[in-house]
Enzyme design. Structure first.
Site, PDB file in Angstrom:
ATOM      1  N   HIS A   1      -0.857  -2.197   6.949  1.00 54.18           N
ATOM      2  CA  HIS A   1      -0.972  -1.095   5.978  1.00 54.18           C
ATOM      3  C   HIS A   1      -2.414  -0.622   5.923  1.00 54.18           C
ATOM      4  CE1 HIS A   1       0.405   1.458   2.747  1.00 54.18           C
ATOM      5  NE2 HIS A   1      -0.593   1.064   1.978  1.00 54.18           N
TER       6      HIS A   1
ATOM      7  N   ARG B   1      -8.021   6.857  -7.976  1.00 50.69           N
ATOM      8  CA  ARG B   1      -7.258   7.805  -7.164  1.00 50.69           C
ATOM      9  C   ARG B   1      -7.938   9.170  -7.134  1.00 50.69           C
ATOM     10  NH1 ARG B   1      -1.155   9.813  -8.464  1.00 50.69           N
ATOM     11  NH2 ARG B   1      -2.305  10.802 -10.168  1.00 50.69           N
TER      12      ARG B   1
ATOM     13  N   TYR C   1      -0.585  10.496   5.156  1.00 58.02           N
ATOM     14  CA  TYR C   1      -0.021  11.586   4.363  1.00 58.02           C
ATOM     15  C   TYR C   1      -0.948  12.791   4.216  1.00 58.02           C
ATOM     16  CZ  TYR C   1      -2.609   9.047   0.679  1.00 58.02           C
ATOM     17  OH  TYR C   1      -3.564   8.387  -0.045  1.00 58.02           O
TER      18      TYR C   1
ATOM     19  N   HIS D   1       6.075   7.810   0.311  1.00 61.75           N
ATOM     20  CA  HIS D   1       4.856   7.414  -0.376  1.00 61.75           C
ATOM     21  C   HIS D   1       5.169   6.493  -1.550  1.00 61.75           C
ATOM     22  CE1 HIS D   1       1.567   7.552  -3.264  1.00 61.75           C
ATOM     23  NE2 HIS D   1       0.804   7.595  -2.190  1.00 61.75           N
TER      24      HIS D   1
ATOM     25  N   ARG E   1       7.798   7.921  -7.067  1.00 64.42           N
ATOM     26  CA  ARG E   1       7.318   9.031  -7.892  1.00 64.42           C
ATOM     27  C   ARG E   1       6.974  10.252  -7.042  1.00 64.42           C
ATOM     28  NH1 ARG E   1       2.705   5.719  -7.566  1.00 64.42           N
ATOM     29  NH2 ARG E   1       0.850   6.809  -6.791  1.00 64.42           N
TER      30      ARG E   1
ATOM     31  N   HIS F   1       5.327   2.441  -0.612  1.00 66.24           N
ATOM     32  CA  HIS F   1       4.607   1.818  -1.716  1.00 66.24           C
ATOM     33  C   HIS F   1       5.638   1.502  -2.804  1.00 66.24           C
ATOM     34  CE1 HIS F   1       0.819   4.231  -0.431  1.00 66.24           C
ATOM     35  NE2 HIS F   1       0.632   2.965  -0.104  1.00 66.24           N
TER      36      HIS F   1
ATOM     37  N   HIS G   1       3.022  -3.782  -1.253  1.00 62.60           N
ATOM     38  CA  HIS G   1       2.546  -4.340  -2.527  1.00 62.60           C
ATOM     39  C   HIS G   1       3.643  -5.124  -3.226  1.00 62.60           C
ATOM     40  CE1 HIS G   1      -1.122  -2.167  -1.906  1.00 62.60           C
ATOM     41  NE2 HIS G   1      -0.525  -0.987  -2.023  1.00 62.60           N
TER      42      HIS G   1
ATOM     43  N   ASP H   1      -5.195  -1.982   3.698  1.00 59.77           N
ATOM     44  CA  ASP H   1      -4.954  -0.884   2.767  1.00 59.77           C
ATOM     45  C   ASP H   1      -6.177   0.011   2.596  1.00 59.77           C
ATOM     46  OD1 ASP H   1      -3.917   0.761   0.830  1.00 59.77           O
ATOM     47  OD2 ASP H   1      -3.486  -0.785  -0.624  1.00 59.77           O
TER      48      ASP H   1
END
Length: 474
Positions: free
Chosen positions: A59, A111, A150, A232, A235, A259, A296, A347
């Site tokens: 990842h 983020r 992405y 992704h 959500r 995820h 995760h 990650d």
């Protein structure tokens, strides 16, 4: 036919460290394994230390490498000073130290800093950063990367002239860095449950899953590259479109990553909107299964763990990122006990070191349970190699045997970290003492990519990293 031969001072074969092993390589695969070979055969390249199967970084977000050192404790990239925090105990500061020098206080604030970097990426700058990042991975003994990709379009969401220009840049970067890649082309369609993409997220979105499938169907596999799919998160892909992504992967027998339950806020929102957990939602829409890997898998219910394990869905743990972002410690041992194969990823690249990821998975579980010995060193190495490669759709990597792909990593047994233990304890030394700095050789498809600690294709990896990161600040 391309032939090479190597002689390993020590080699990890089927869970046992063997001294003096010669390997004949033909067309990128191991043709013959010669045990009990005390001296190097004529013409064989010598690998001093312990040689193991190449590692798989299951990842990766390559562009996150530009965040290292700027979001853990300080500033340095656009957008940091304005990043929102959350209520709670403020971080400690020395007298006179500016608040803007502190790290973002939550995943969601982090983020926003990440988005500022994503906004600046072009195919050219992403190639340069990814090439340097993948070269760093090779120096760490990683022979394959799973790139969870992405950043598809231009800022604002307009496609590039080649709609896969960004993905092609990553595939080319891996080739120049000398490693394999599984490009996990990611569907990222909304900012939250039922919400349109934000301004930052427009370049991630294809509009809907059908358009995503049409675009990524144009990507072609190569000798060093596989094409997989990713959701992704629950959500970011509407529930009614999850099956489209799953079906695309199923038809191509491609790996599918997602995820999953990384944040409790995602779980709470999913329950509010759909009346179930993210894992249950994925199960309802046919996403879980043996070719799927949840990344995760941190905040799971007992029912979630049974769903994931019972379906054969894999789990990719990313311990250094999970602790850096204060995400929590996932139930890796319980997931594996229920049947979920474990793999490892770096990650966000707070560090790139699969030995540290393997070690951290065990040590985090010790902290969580206050007991020791959840995995053997051999099991942790399998997660970092064979099971990671399987999660990325690569067969024949993760063992040193006849017919296996000749992807190898050699670590020093005489560094300040690894000196002392008996060679027969090489696996334990690798997992519980070694770091990426102990990698001496990395071989991919029989070709030396790292020799004596130096990259053979990217001569100045630190310089390449510095230039690529600096370009995103300009």
């Amino acid at each position: 036919m391309t032939k090479r031969s190597y002689w390993a001072e020590y080699a990890w074969l089927d869970g046992t460290v063997e001294p003096g092993v010669a390997l004949d390589i033909a067309d990128g695969r191991i043709a013959v394994v010669h045990k009990e070979t005390p001296v190097p055969p004529p013409g064989a390249e010598v690998l001093r230390g312990l040689t193991m199967p190449g590692l798989a970084n299951s990842h990766s977000h390559a562009f996150h490498r530009a965040l290292r050192g700027t979001v853990q404790a300080g500033s340095g990239l656009p957008g940091r000073a304005d990043a929102p925090g959350h209520a709670g105990t403020p971080p400690l500061r020395r007298r006179g130290e500016r608040a803007a020098e502190q790290a973002p206080e939550s995943f969601w604030a982090w983020r926003d800093v990440m988005y500022a970097v994503a906004d600046r990426l072009t195919p050219e700058s992403y190639f340069s950063l990814a090439r340097a990042t993948y070269a760093e991975m090779a120096l760490a003994g990683i022979t394959t990367v799973g790139e969870f990709h992405y950043v598809h379009h231009t800022p604002g969401g307009t496609p590039h002239g080649d709609p896969n220009a960004m993905g092609e840049a990553l595939i080319a970067a891996a080739a120049e860095a000398g490693i394999r890649i599984t490009l996990l082309d990611t569907a990222y369609l909304s900012s939250g449950f039922g919400q349109p993409p934000t301004t930052h997220q427009l370049r991630f979105s294809d509009g809907d899953a059908d358009a995503w499938a049409e675009r990524c169907s144009l990507l072609k596999e190569r000798d060093h590259a596989r094409i997989g799919a990713a959701i992704h998160s629950v959500r970011a892909v509407p529930a009614e479109q999850l099956a489209t992504v799953a079906r695309w992967a199923e038809e191509r027998r491609a790996p599918l990553h997602v995820h999953l339950s990384e944040q409790t806020a995602e779980n709470d929102a999913c329950r509010e909107i759909h009346g179930c957990t993210p894992a249950q939602l994925l199960a309802l829409h046919g996403v879980l299964g043996p070719r799927t890997t949840g990344v995760h898998n941190t905040h799971l219910t007992a029912e979630d763990i049974s769903l994931i394990g019972g379906s054969g869905t894999g789990t990719c743990m990313c311990p250094t990122t999970e602790r850096d972002l204060a995400d929590g410690i996932g139930p890796a041992a319980a997931l594996q006990n229920e049947g979920s194969p474990l793999s490892l990823g770096s990650d966000s690249h707070a560090v790139i070191d699969l030995f540290e990821e393997a070690r951290a998975m065990e040590l985090h579980e010790r902290l969580r349970t206050r007991t020791r010995g959840h995995w053997t060193a051999a099991a942790l190495l399998r997660a970092a190699s064979a099971d990671g490669h399987a999660a990325l759709g690569w067969d024949g990597i993760g063992t040193i045997g006849t017919g296996a792909r000749a992807d190898l990593v050699t670590i020093a047994l005489d560094s300040v970290r690894t000196a002392g233990p008996l060679p027969r304890l090489g696996a334990e030394t690798a997992v519980f003492a070694a770091t990426a700095a102990d990698v001496r050789h990395t071989i991919v498809a029989g070709r030396h990519v790292v020799r004596d600690g130096a990259h053979t294709l990217v001569p100045d990896v630190p310089g390449a990293l510095a230039r690529a990161v600096e370009a995103l600040r300009a």
